[in-house]
Design a protein around this motif. Sequence first.
Motif, PDB file in Angstrom:
ATOM      1  N   ALA A   1      35.620  38.964  33.577  1.00  0.00           N
ATOM      2  CA  ALA A   1      35.178  38.314  34.982  1.00  0.00           C
ATOM      3  C   ALA A   1      34.948  39.409  36.124  1.00  0.00           C
ATOM      4  CB  ALA A   1      36.279  37.431  35.588  1.00  0.00           C
ATOM      5  N   ASN A   2      33.809  39.145  37.069  1.00  0.00           N
ATOM      6  CA  ASN A   2      33.734  40.159  38.210  1.00  0.00           C
ATOM      7  C   ASN A   2      33.795  39.481  39.418  1.00  0.00           C
ATOM      8  OD1 ASN A   2      30.796  39.294  37.256  1.00  0.00           O
ATOM      9  ND2 ASN A   2      30.707  40.117  39.215  1.00  0.00           N
ATOM     10  N   SER A   3      34.211  40.058  40.341  1.00  0.00           N
ATOM     11  CA  SER A   3      33.950  39.898  41.929  1.00  0.00           C
ATOM     12  C   SER A   3      32.771  40.748  42.492  1.00  0.00           C
ATOM     13  CB  SER A   3      35.281  39.748  42.487  1.00  0.00           C
ATOM     14  OG  SER A   3      36.014  40.947  42.463  1.00  0.00           O
ATOM     15  N   GLY A   4      32.187  40.180  43.488  1.00  0.00           N
ATOM     16  CA  GLY A   4      31.510  41.178  44.257  1.00  0.00           C
ATOM     17  C   GLY A   4      29.923  40.659  44.217  1.00  0.00           C
TER      18      GLY A   4
ATOM     19  N   GLY B   1      30.773  36.052  44.112  1.00  0.00           N
ATOM     20  CA  GLY B   1      30.518  36.933  45.054  1.00  0.00           C
ATOM     21  C   GLY B   1      29.103  36.649  45.646  1.00  0.00           C
ATOM     22  N   VAL B   2      28.153  37.593  46.201  1.00  0.00           N
ATOM     23  CA  VAL B   2      27.013  37.252  46.921  1.00  0.00           C
ATOM     24  C   VAL B   2      25.875  36.521  45.722  1.00  0.00           C
ATOM     25  CG1 VAL B   2      24.883  38.343  48.294  1.00  0.00           C
ATOM     26  CG2 VAL B   2      27.267  39.223  48.290  1.00  0.00           C
ATOM     27  N   ILE B   3      25.254  35.589  46.287  1.00  0.00           N
ATOM     28  CA  ILE B   3      24.384  34.863  45.342  1.00  0.00           C
ATOM     29  C   ILE B   3      22.745  35.700  45.545  1.00  0.00           C
ATOM     30  CG2 ILE B   3      22.941  32.772  45.210  1.00  0.00           C
ATOM     31  CD1 ILE B   3      25.381  31.357  46.453  1.00  0.00           C
ATOM     32  N   GLY B   4      22.280  35.631  44.565  1.00  0.00           N
ATOM     33  CA  GLY B   4      20.795  36.062  44.432  1.00  0.00           C
ATOM     34  C   GLY B   4      20.624  37.609  44.410  1.00  0.00           C
ATOM     35  N   GLN B   5      21.721  38.413  43.846  1.00  0.00           N
ATOM     36  CA  GLN B   5      21.455  39.755  43.409  1.00  0.00           C
ATOM     37  C   GLN B   5      21.948  40.116  41.943  1.00  0.00           C
ATOM     38  OE1 GLN B   5      24.145  41.868  46.271  1.00  0.00           O
ATOM     39  NE2 GLN B   5      22.939  41.315  48.047  1.00  0.00           N
ATOM     40  N   ARG B   6      21.138  40.857  41.406  1.00  0.00           N
ATOM     41  CA  ARG B   6      21.444  41.059  39.862  1.00  0.00           C
ATOM     42  C   ARG B   6      22.840  41.820  39.911  1.00  0.00           C
ATOM     43  NH1 ARG B   6      16.934  41.915  36.704  1.00  0.00           N
ATOM     44  NH2 ARG B   6      18.304  42.622  35.069  1.00  0.00           N
TER      45      ARG B   6
ATOM     46  N   THR C   1      37.637  37.496  46.172  1.00  0.00           N
ATOM     47  CA  THR C   1      36.645  38.261  47.373  1.00  0.00           C
ATOM     48  C   THR C   1      37.342  37.995  48.536  1.00  0.00           C
ATOM     49  OG1 THR C   1      35.785  35.792  47.037  1.00  0.00           O
ATOM     50  CG2 THR C   1      34.665  37.302  45.794  1.00  0.00           C
ATOM     51  N   THR C   2      36.822  36.975  49.224  1.00  0.00           N
ATOM     52  CA  THR C   2      37.632  36.942  50.560  1.00  0.00           C
ATOM     53  C   THR C   2      38.996  36.327  50.760  1.00  0.00           C
ATOM     54  OG1 THR C   2      36.560  34.680  51.092  1.00  0.00           O
ATOM     55  CG2 THR C   2      35.410  36.817  51.886  1.00  0.00           C
ATOM     56  N   ASP C   3      39.669  36.136  49.547  1.00  0.00           N
ATOM     57  CA  ASP C   3      40.806  35.697  49.378  1.00  0.00           C
ATOM     58  C   ASP C   3      41.857  36.851  50.203  1.00  0.00           C
ATOM     59  OD1 ASP C   3      39.413  35.192  47.087  1.00  0.00           O
ATOM     60  OD2 ASP C   3      40.843  33.806  46.522  1.00  0.00           O
ATOM     61  N   THR C   4      43.006  36.579  50.687  1.00  0.00           N
ATOM     62  CA  THR C   4      43.845  37.598  51.359  1.00  0.00           C
ATOM     63  C   THR C   4      44.934  37.840  50.295  1.00  0.00           C
ATOM     64  OG1 THR C   4      45.191  35.763  52.248  1.00  0.00           O
ATOM     65  CG2 THR C   4      43.327  36.448  53.720  1.00  0.00           C
ATOM     66  N   ARG C   5      45.256  36.622  49.189  1.00  0.00           N
ATOM     67  CA  ARG C   5      46.027  37.183  48.237  1.00  0.00           C
ATOM     68  C   ARG C   5      45.787  36.511  46.974  1.00  0.00           C
ATOM     69  NH1 ARG C   5      47.893  33.889  52.737  1.00  0.00           N
ATOM     70  NH2 ARG C   5      48.175  31.784  51.980  1.00  0.00           N
ATOM     71  N   PRO C   6      46.353  37.167  46.088  1.00  0.00           N
ATOM     72  CA  PRO C   6      46.274  36.722  44.558  1.00  0.00           C
ATOM     73  C   PRO C   6      46.770  35.190  44.363  1.00  0.00           C
ATOM     74  CG  PRO C   6      47.632  38.430  44.521  1.00  0.00           C
ATOM     75  CD  PRO C   6      47.177  38.493  45.901  1.00  0.00           C
ATOM     76  N   LYS C   7      46.076  34.654  43.539  1.00  0.00           N
ATOM     77  CA  LYS C   7      46.644  33.187  43.378  1.00  0.00           C
ATOM     78  C   LYS C   7      47.296  33.198  41.668  1.00  0.00           C
ATOM     79  CE  LYS C   7      43.710  31.838  47.031  1.00  0.00           C
ATOM     80  NZ  LYS C   7      43.526  33.251  47.304  1.00  0.00           N
ATOM     81  N   GLU C   8      48.362  33.115  41.531  1.00  0.00           N
ATOM     82  CA  GLU C   8      48.962  32.911  40.080  1.00  0.00           C
ATOM     83  C   GLU C   8      49.985  31.824  40.135  1.00  0.00           C
ATOM     84  OE1 GLU C   8      49.212  37.154  38.398  1.00  0.00           O
ATOM     85  OE2 GLU C   8      49.718  37.364  40.372  1.00  0.00           O
ATOM     86  N   VAL C   9      50.060  31.060  39.032  1.00  0.00           N
ATOM     87  CA  VAL C   9      51.303  30.056  38.773  1.00  0.00           C
ATOM     88  C   VAL C   9      51.547  30.117  37.327  1.00  0.00           C
ATOM     89  CG1 VAL C   9      51.991  27.621  39.135  1.00  0.00           C
ATOM     90  CG2 VAL C   9      50.355  28.799  40.746  1.00  0.00           C
ATOM     91  N   ALA C  10      52.768  30.015  36.925  1.00  0.00           N
ATOM     92  CA  ALA C  10      53.441  29.664  35.725  1.00  0.00           C
ATOM     93  C   ALA C  10      54.292  28.853  35.603  1.00  0.00           C
ATOM     94  CB  ALA C  10      53.572  31.295  35.005  1.00  0.00           C
ATOM     95  N   ALA C  11      54.307  28.193  34.229  1.00  0.00           N
ATOM     96  CA  ALA C  11      55.213  27.270  33.861  1.00  0.00           C
ATOM     97  C   ALA C  11      55.861  27.370  32.683  1.00  0.00           C
ATOM     98  CB  ALA C  11      54.901  25.718  34.430  1.00  0.00           C
TER      99      ALA C  11
END
Lengths: 410, 410
Positions: B82-85, B123-128, B159-169
């Motif tokens: 997975a990539n962001s940006g 991330g941004v739409i429309g860019q390779r 991306t614009t998230d201010t913190r990572p999101k992780e949950v486990a059980a």
Amino acid sequence: MSESQTFAPLSGGCITDVKGWRAAGVACGIKKNGALDLALLVSDRPASCAGVFTTNRFQAAPVLYDREAILADPRGVRAVVANSGCANACTGPEGLEDAREMARLAGRATGVDTNRVLVMSTGVIGQRLPMRSVAHGVELAAAALSADGGHAAARAIMTTDTRPKEVAARLDIEGREVTVAGMAKGAGMISPNMATLLVAVATDASVAPGALDGIIRYAADRSFNCVTVDGDMSTNDTFLLLANGAAGGREISGPQSEGYQQLRDAVTYVATELAKMVAFDGEGATKHVTVHVTGARNRAEARQVAMTVAKSPLVKTAIYGKDANWGRIICAVGYSGVEVEPEAVDMWLGDLHLVHNGRPFQVDEVRASQILAETDVAITIALGMGDADVTVWTCDLSHEYVSINANYRT
Amino acid sequence: MSESQTFAPLSGGCITDVKGWRAAGVACGIKKNGALDLALLVSDRPASCAGVFTTNRFQAAPVLYDREAILADPRGVRAVVANSGCANACTGPEGLEDAREMARLAGRATGVDTNRVLVMSTGVIGQRLPMRSVAHGVELAAAALSADGGHAAARAIMTTDTRPKEVAARLDIEGREVTVAGMAKGAGMISPNMATLLVAVATDASVAPGALDGIIRYAADRSFNCVTVDGDMSTNDTFLLLANGAAGGREISGPQSEGYQQLRDAVTYVATELAKMVAFDGEGATKHVTVHVTGARNRAEARQVAMTVAKSPLVKTAIYGKDANWGRIICAVGYSGVEVEPEAVDMWLGDLHLVHNGRPFQVDEVRASQILAETDVAITIALGMGDADVTVWTCDLSHEYVSINANYRT
């Protein structure tokens, strides 16, 4: 102006340019800041009337009142009394009684039967009308009625509007001069559905109620139902069309009558110009945004695509930020609910052809920035599926929108 | 925790707490600011996989790619890259080729068949996709894979998230310890429909693809499909659920299998907690807003009312401004499209009963201000029509939302 246009815009016109109408706008303390807050319109003879109203399930008392009054006597309207500062919505049976009392007060002050008075209210939801202020305002307004009071009346229905909204046009029907003129208020909670905001449009043509109904629905569909500021649909949206026949001439009884189409076009023009003023005076707006959708299978789908783009917070903030982030526009087209074919979609920002067959085309960032530096921004989306098209009007989403609405009641 | 809850939240857990998974998050220059932007998840054995995806008509290349790959071999997934940006959306056949190449690169670097690698982009739409950076990132990530790399992977999809999101059980199925853990990214363009954002949830339970499909749909409906930030639905929303069986034990083949409901509840818990994190980390959010709707005729209508309130810019700005303008909430209920009966509607802000039978009730402005001064704000709407209910999560609409989105690409 197209060649087929058979009316002339009347520069600087207002509702009292229509023969037989007097108006006033006064301050009576409903608004805390002392601004004009009560408008009165009176016709010297009974007017035919048609109305379209909000489809919100919570209908404000004035909406409930007007619907009944028009049904009871669609040829007999003599006056409209409107206030800003309090919407008289979610106020139960007592609110309905307040609306009735407001009509009664206006009837008494102007010598008109209560049943012939319509009411409109706009402002905060869930508060009772301050009836003492209303009574005072009605007295003041009745005393101030004049044949050039239209401008004051248009100011008196403003809430967060930064300027009054008035449009007028003249036409000739069978050798007689006919005027159509209207006023509107609206800047937020704007996403009408078969109706809108507070709008009164008057004409001195003579028109049967049924014909007037056809005209108002045609006009609403092409004007107020094509604007959005924030996607919030009000409890109070009201669009009244009043025809008092003061221009003389034969009554327009239906679509086949001489002058019907001409009058319909003039009313549509007045309504469309008012609607654009509403969209472009959207709360906090810095940009006038026009979204054209062409090549749709039908008008409903064209509108659905255009409105989805026009309502998208991400599209609106990008335009505010002068960022040609066209991917957000294409994304909104994609989630509109209309089954578009991505590879058939073209898109322009102004005259810059950004997307061709669903893919980036002439993505010229410098030119895009120039286009977004202008006040008027046009987005065109060609769906390539049919020949229906629609135009809708909106504005950008700015810091100021948030400020206005975070602090609305304080 | 309710008594019937048969799993235990795993504090500070991440996706590599699930047996058999290694992960990494690296920076390879897709984002201009040098932040982590490529994540790699690898299972030491083939995993069953189910996915739900955006219903946007413009589907990003990774969405098209994953749909096909899962259909082709729903039992054989070995890796997710997975990539962001960069969203790799609206990029045509070349974009699809880039997604394929990204899978190929990750397969080669980890010694896995290309067909067993899934991809996600945001991330941004429309860019390779910058494939040179991707290739570099995949090499770095493959070298960095570790059994505690989950946290880095969760950071790399932001991306614009201010913190990572992780949950486990953790849960026990037939005497074996099973773990469910996931990560999500999302802060804007959030209004999922049968899918959402980028989410990967893994478990070491052994589950047949059909059973996994039932579980993911159940969980998505109660979690990611119940959050909204701005009403904009992305082109890239992807929710993958992967079960590699590393915990041992019999395969869960369907709803009748031992452990099915328990696992479904644990996955739903993980997804719901991730979804709430997404809503509450909404762009510019200063408030966590929970909208409960009860007394609806059915779940779909309950959700429609709740989502309309949760999406209303006027409701969201009022909450940001700490203004108990409850009329805006009632107004949104009214235009939701559900045929509510106004006189049956009750509404609470926290424990303050503001509306009873459609009319103002205990309107205590001081208490309302106290409630709105808290970070967590609960709105409850009782429709009085049936016994269906739903809960949705959102945030307020702030000046910061406008700033983030006006300047997203600059």
